[in-house]
Write a protein that holds these residues in place. Structure first.
Motif, PDB file in Angstrom:
ATOM      1  N   SER A   5       0.818  -1.212   0.000  1.00  6.86           N
ATOM      2  CA  SER A   5       0.000   0.000   0.000  1.00  6.86           C
ATOM      3  C   SER A   5       0.852   1.263   0.000  1.00  6.86           C
ATOM      4  N   THR A  31       0.798   3.843  -2.065  1.00  5.62           N
ATOM      5  CA  THR A  31       0.094   5.068  -2.458  1.00  5.62           C
ATOM      6  C   THR A  31      -1.387   4.911  -2.139  1.00  5.62           C
ATOM      7  N   PRO A  32      -2.118   6.015  -1.985  1.00  2.00           N
ATOM      8  CA  PRO A  32      -3.560   5.913  -1.714  1.00  2.00           C
ATOM      9  C   PRO A  32      -4.314   5.114  -2.784  1.00  2.00           C
ATOM     10  N   THR A  33      -3.961   5.299  -4.042  1.00  2.00           N
ATOM     11  CA  THR A  33      -4.647   4.572  -5.117  1.00  2.00           C
ATOM     12  C   THR A  33      -4.433   3.072  -4.979  1.00  2.00           C
ATOM     13  N   HIS A  60      -7.160   2.731   6.081  1.00  2.00           N
ATOM     14  CA  HIS A  60      -6.816   3.644   7.179  1.00  2.00           C
ATOM     15  C   HIS A  60      -6.520   2.870   8.462  1.00  2.00           C
ATOM     16  N   ASP A  73      -3.262   0.979   8.045  1.00  2.00           N
ATOM     17  CA  ASP A  73      -2.126   1.901   8.180  1.00  2.00           C
ATOM     18  C   ASP A  73      -1.877   2.243   9.648  1.00  2.00           C
ATOM     19  N   GLY A 113      -3.710   1.584  -2.256  1.00  2.00           N
ATOM     20  CA  GLY A 113      -4.405   1.190  -1.034  1.00  2.00           C
ATOM     21  C   GLY A 113      -5.870   0.897  -1.287  1.00  2.00           C
ATOM     22  N   VAL A 114      -6.531   1.736  -2.077  1.00  2.00           N
ATOM     23  CA  VAL A 114      -7.943   1.516  -2.394  1.00  2.00           C
ATOM     24  C   VAL A 114      -8.110   0.212  -3.166  1.00  2.00           C
ATOM     25  N   LEU A 160     -11.509   2.571   1.919  1.00  2.00           N
ATOM     26  CA  LEU A 160     -10.664   3.603   2.532  1.00  2.00           C
ATOM     27  C   LEU A 160     -10.547   3.404   4.040  1.00  2.00           C
TER      28      LEU A 160
END
Length: 144
Positions: A18, A20-22, A59, A62, A24-25, A55
């Motif tokens: 994970s 990057t946010p993208t 979160h 993380d 991660g999604v 998300l």
């Protein structure tokens, strides 16, 4: 309990999974695909937007991974997570399905970089955290 090697493997592999946010999604989406494949009845617990749920999943993962070397600090957070999951209808057996979906997602996400040691580290980590969540859930259930 979580030793230094376990913590290191979980943190290093999470960075690959994970970064990057993208990504991660996409990882969250893969997790829920795996979860619902293992137990389609669990879809009933998720009434809102799955994008938002993906998300939330990333979160909390993380948060956990970033504090994994401080398990004592995580205890209250993870126990509260267990309390919240009582309200969602999560049962004891759902923890097993969740763990299996998580390990499958990790294996898929890491591909050739996945090793038995990484899976063992995640298994120990998940069991530790699931036990804390169940402790919180039991405490909440005994109050009701």
């Amino acid at each position: 309990m979580l030793n230094a090697s376990c913590v290191r493997l979980v943190c290093q592999s999470w960075e690959k999974l994970s970064p990057t946010p993208t990504e991660g999604v996409a990882l969250g989406k893969q997790f829920y695909t795996n979860l619902f494949k293992l137990d389609p009845s669990l879809q009933e617990m998720f009434r809102g937007s799955m994008t938002e749920q993906n998300l939330r999943f990333i979160h909390i993962m993380d948060t956990i991974v970033n504090a994994i070397d401080k398990v004592d600090a995580l205890v209250a957070v993870v126990e509260r997570l267990g309390v919240r999951h009582v309200g969602y209808g999560v049962q004891e057996e759902d923890y097993i399905v969740f763990g299996n979906a998580l390990l499958t997602t990790i294996e898929q996400g890491l591909g050739d970089d996945c090793t038995p040691e990484i899976i063992d580290a995640w298994s120990v980590t998940y069991k530790t955290l699931a036990d804390l969540m169940k402790k919180g859930a039991e405490a909440a259930s005994s109050v009701v």
